[in-house]
Scaffold this active site. Structure first.
Site, PDB file in Angstrom:
ATOM      1  N   GLY A 146       1.018  -1.346  -0.004  1.00  0.00           N
ATOM      2  CA  GLY A 146       0.005  -0.187  -0.059  1.00  0.00           C
ATOM      3  C   GLY A 146       0.767   1.361   0.036  1.00  0.00           C
ATOM      4  N   ARG A 201       2.211 -10.973  10.396  1.00  0.00           N
ATOM      5  CA  ARG A 201       2.570 -11.560  11.644  1.00  0.00           C
ATOM      6  C   ARG A 201       1.620 -12.847  12.040  1.00  0.00           C
ATOM      7  NH1 ARG A 201       3.488  -6.240  15.026  1.00  0.00           N
ATOM      8  NH2 ARG A 201       1.713  -5.557  13.921  1.00  0.00           N
ATOM      9  N   TYR A 248      22.837  -4.473   5.582  1.00  0.00           N
ATOM     10  CA  TYR A 248      23.335  -4.723   6.525  1.00  0.00           C
ATOM     11  C   TYR A 248      23.161  -5.889   7.101  1.00  0.00           C
ATOM     12  CZ  TYR A 248      19.106  -2.341   8.219  1.00  0.00           C
ATOM     13  OH  TYR A 248      17.554  -2.310   8.359  1.00  0.00           O
ATOM     14  N   GLY A 251      19.720   0.182  -0.773  1.00  0.00           N
ATOM     15  CA  GLY A 251      20.271   0.868   0.200  1.00  0.00           C
ATOM     16  C   GLY A 251      19.321   2.182   0.310  1.00  0.00           C
ATOM     17  N   PRO A 252      19.806   3.358   0.560  1.00  0.00           N
ATOM     18  CA  PRO A 252      18.698   4.418   1.033  1.00  0.00           C
ATOM     19  C   PRO A 252      18.090   4.841   0.002  1.00  0.00           C
ATOM     20  CG  PRO A 252      20.955   5.467   0.965  1.00  0.00           C
ATOM     21  CD  PRO A 252      21.248   3.861   0.820  1.00  0.00           C
ATOM     22  N   ARG A 289      11.408   7.214   9.971  1.00  0.00           N
ATOM     23  CA  ARG A 289      11.704   6.504  11.261  1.00  0.00           C
ATOM     24  C   ARG A 289      13.375   6.584  11.463  1.00  0.00           C
ATOM     25  NH1 ARG A 289       7.523   4.120   9.284  1.00  0.00           N
ATOM     26  NH2 ARG A 289       5.558   3.929  10.898  1.00  0.00           N
TER      27      ARG A 289
HETATM   28  N1  COA Z   1      11.683   2.703  19.364  1.00  0.00           N
HETATM   29  C1  COA Z   1      11.570   1.439  20.502  1.00  0.00           C
HETATM   30  N2  COA Z   1      10.297   0.661  20.441  1.00  0.00           N
HETATM   31  C2  COA Z   1       9.362   0.871  19.681  1.00  0.00           C
HETATM   32  C3  COA Z   1       9.309   1.913  18.610  1.00  0.00           C
HETATM   33  C4  COA Z   1      10.543   2.790  18.657  1.00  0.00           C
HETATM   34  N3  COA Z   1      10.637   3.633  17.788  1.00  0.00           N
HETATM   35  N4  COA Z   1       8.174   1.863  17.924  1.00  0.00           N
HETATM   36  C5  COA Z   1       7.589   0.763  18.559  1.00  0.00           C
HETATM   37  N5  COA Z   1       8.349   0.342  19.533  1.00  0.00           N
HETATM   38  C6  COA Z   1       7.935  -0.830  20.442  1.00  0.00           C
HETATM   39  C7  COA Z   1       6.690  -0.541  21.227  1.00  0.00           C
HETATM   40  O1  COA Z   1       6.859   0.016  22.372  1.00  0.00           O
HETATM   41  C8  COA Z   1       5.982  -1.952  21.303  1.00  0.00           C
HETATM   42  O2  COA Z   1       6.848  -2.580  22.207  1.00  0.00           O
HETATM   43  P1  COA Z   1       5.857  -3.242  23.900  1.00  0.00           P
HETATM   44  O3  COA Z   1       5.115  -4.189  22.960  1.00  0.00           O
HETATM   45  O4  COA Z   1       6.965  -3.626  24.436  1.00  0.00           O
HETATM   46  O5  COA Z   1       5.153  -2.100  24.246  1.00  0.00           O
HETATM   47  C9  COA Z   1       6.653  -2.569  20.073  1.00  0.00           C
HETATM   48  O6  COA Z   1       7.515  -1.944  19.452  1.00  0.00           O
HETATM   49  C10 COA Z   1       5.321  -2.825  19.155  1.00  0.00           C
HETATM   50  O7  COA Z   1       5.050  -1.407  18.889  1.00  0.00           O
HETATM   51  P2  COA Z   1       3.469  -0.941  18.417  1.00  0.00           P
HETATM   52  O8  COA Z   1       3.251   0.484  18.569  1.00  0.00           O
HETATM   53  O9  COA Z   1       2.538  -2.054  19.230  1.00  0.00           O
HETATM   54  O10 COA Z   1       3.213  -1.286  16.899  1.00  0.00           O
HETATM   55  P3  COA Z   1       3.397  -2.157  15.978  1.00  0.00           P
HETATM   56  O11 COA Z   1       3.759  -3.520  16.036  1.00  0.00           O
HETATM   57  O12 COA Z   1       1.948  -2.275  15.340  1.00  0.00           O
HETATM   58  O13 COA Z   1       4.185  -1.562  14.948  1.00  0.00           O
HETATM   59  C11 COA Z   1       6.381  -1.078  14.140  1.00  0.00           C
HETATM   60  C12 COA Z   1       5.158  -1.817  14.057  1.00  0.00           C
HETATM   61  C13 COA Z   1       6.788  -0.781  15.435  1.00  0.00           C
HETATM   62  C14 COA Z   1       7.544  -1.813  13.208  1.00  0.00           C
HETATM   63  C15 COA Z   1       5.922   0.236  13.617  1.00  0.00           C
HETATM   64  O14 COA Z   1       6.978   1.082  13.278  1.00  0.00           O
HETATM   65  C16 COA Z   1       5.409   0.161  12.052  1.00  0.00           C
HETATM   66  O15 COA Z   1       4.210  -0.140  12.044  1.00  0.00           O
HETATM   67  N6  COA Z   1       6.148   0.297  10.961  1.00  0.00           N
HETATM   68  C17 COA Z   1       5.526   0.166   9.711  1.00  0.00           C
HETATM   69  C18 COA Z   1       6.204   0.826   8.768  1.00  0.00           C
HETATM   70  C19 COA Z   1       7.866   0.697   8.705  1.00  0.00           C
HETATM   71  O16 COA Z   1       8.348   0.497   9.843  1.00  0.00           O
HETATM   72  N7  COA Z   1       8.475   0.831   7.628  1.00  0.00           N
HETATM   73  C20 COA Z   1       9.875   1.158   7.568  1.00  0.00           C
HETATM   74  C21 COA Z   1      10.532   0.089   6.746  1.00  0.00           C
HETATM   75  S1  COA Z   1      12.269   0.605   6.820  1.00  0.00           S
END
Ligand code: COA
Length: 285
Positions: free
Chosen positions: A18, A69, A148, A190-191, A200
């Site tokens: 998406g 998941r 990495y 890469g980036p 993020r």
């Molecule tokens: N730093 C540290 N811990 C983090 C975090 C951060 N920036 N963001 C989330 N977490 C932790 C939460 O505290 C939580 O831990 P807990 O269960 O012990 O409380 C856990 O990760 C899950 O976070 P949650 O907010 O429930 O989200 P999720 O599981 O739905 O989210 C992520 C998944 C965390 C990966 C979120 O960043 C996401 O949805 N990302 C999607 C897209 C993405 O990351 N793209 C980049 C690809 S390069």
């Protein structure tokens, strides 16, 4: 770059399709004649992307909400897709990542990223792979990895361990299933600027300047470059490429790995002069 019908009659699922790189690949595959399924966690995001790409490309694209998941949700999604016809290609693109000091991470943080990147890839790959094998038909898997995996990377440890596992899965199954017509490869990008990754992973916009400096090509990659490489790797023309991880990073990781690269950049003209042999270098013929 490609013939317009390169992916005609290919039925493809892109996880995390998406947004970002997944969406860019979806667009390119549609332009090249494929029929697309995209999945992700947010129905509204998927639906908007599907509608947009349907309009811009005129192709067939269907949105399937699914959290990779969850193995039961993946199995249900794959069964529903197969009821409409088998897939030809699976692209495991869904990812999660964030910058964090590892000692501050909760178990949930590890589970979240490893759950999406490694377990999610495993769930979809097993669901498709078992069906391909049972039917005695071939298939293609393309995994979106990272640069990495062999070096590891500080501050993105959940992602590094998950992507390393994904790469091991890619190479293992390329061998185990290759003789039954299933090809499995990965891209290590890469980036490439996308909202999801850059929001993020680059805390301040100025850090972009440093990130570009660390790249021999002095720039970031583009989504088009990524999508074109993906299209090539899943196409029949790449039929002998199996178990390969194709790095697409402008040479960034090699620049970081070379022992003398950074030192050399620091030297002044005078210091280079001092290190030259007294005898002049031969002139080109
Ligand atoms: N730093 C540290 N811990 C983090 C975090 C951060 N920036 N963001 C989330 N977490 C932790 C939460 O505290 C939580 O831990 P807990 O269960 O012990 O409380 C856990 O990760 C899950 O976070 P949650 O907010 O429930 O989200 P999720 O599981 O739905 O989210 C992520 C998944 C965390 C990966 C979120 O960043 C996401 O949805 N990302 C999607 C897209 C993405 O990351 N793209 C980049 C690809 S390069």
């Amino acid at each position: 770059m490609f013939q317009k019908d390169l992916l005609e009659r290919k039925r493809i699922l892109i996880t995390g399709g998406g947004t970002g790189l997944g969406k860019a690949a979806a667009q390119r595959f549609l332009e090249l004649g494929a029929e697309l399924y995209i999945c992700g966690r947010r129905q509204e995001v998927l639906a908007a992307t599907a509608q947009e790409l349907r309009q811009t490309t005129g192709g067939k694209i269907y949105a399937r909400p699914c959290d990779v998941r969850d193995p039961a949700a993946v199995e249900a999604m794959i069964a529903a897709i197969w009821a409409e016809g088998p897939l030809d290609v699976l692209m495991n693109n869904a990812a999660g990542n964030f910058l964090a000091r590892t000692e501050e991470l909760s178990l949930g943080a590890f589970q979240s990223v490893i759950g999406i990147v490694l377990m999610g890839t495993l769930h979809t790959t097993m669901a498709c792979g078992r069906r391909w094998l049972a039917a005695g038909r071939g298939g293609v898997v393309l995994n979106v990895s990272t640069t990495y995996t062999t070096t590891g990377s500080a501050y993105v440890v959940p992602s590094a361990v998950a992507k390393a596992g994904m790469q091991a899965l890619t190479r293992s199954l390329a061998v185990e299933w290759g003789n039954r017509g299933i090809r499995m490869n990965a891209i290590a990008p890469g980036p490439i600027p996308t909202e999801g990754a850059f929001s993020r992973l680059l805390a301040r916009p100025e850090l972009e300047v440093d990130a570009k400096k660390r790249n021999p090509l002095g720039r970031f990659g583009t989504m088009e470059e990524f999508a074109n490489l993906a299209a090539f790797l899943i196409s029949d023309g790449a039929g002998y490429i199996n178990g390969e991880v194709v790095t697409m990073d402008g040479g960034e990781w090699l620049q970081g790995a070379g022992e003398f690269t950074a030192l050399g950049r620091e030297l002044t003209e005078k210091e280079w002069e001092m290190m030259r042999p007294k005898k002049p270098a031969p002139k080109p013929a």
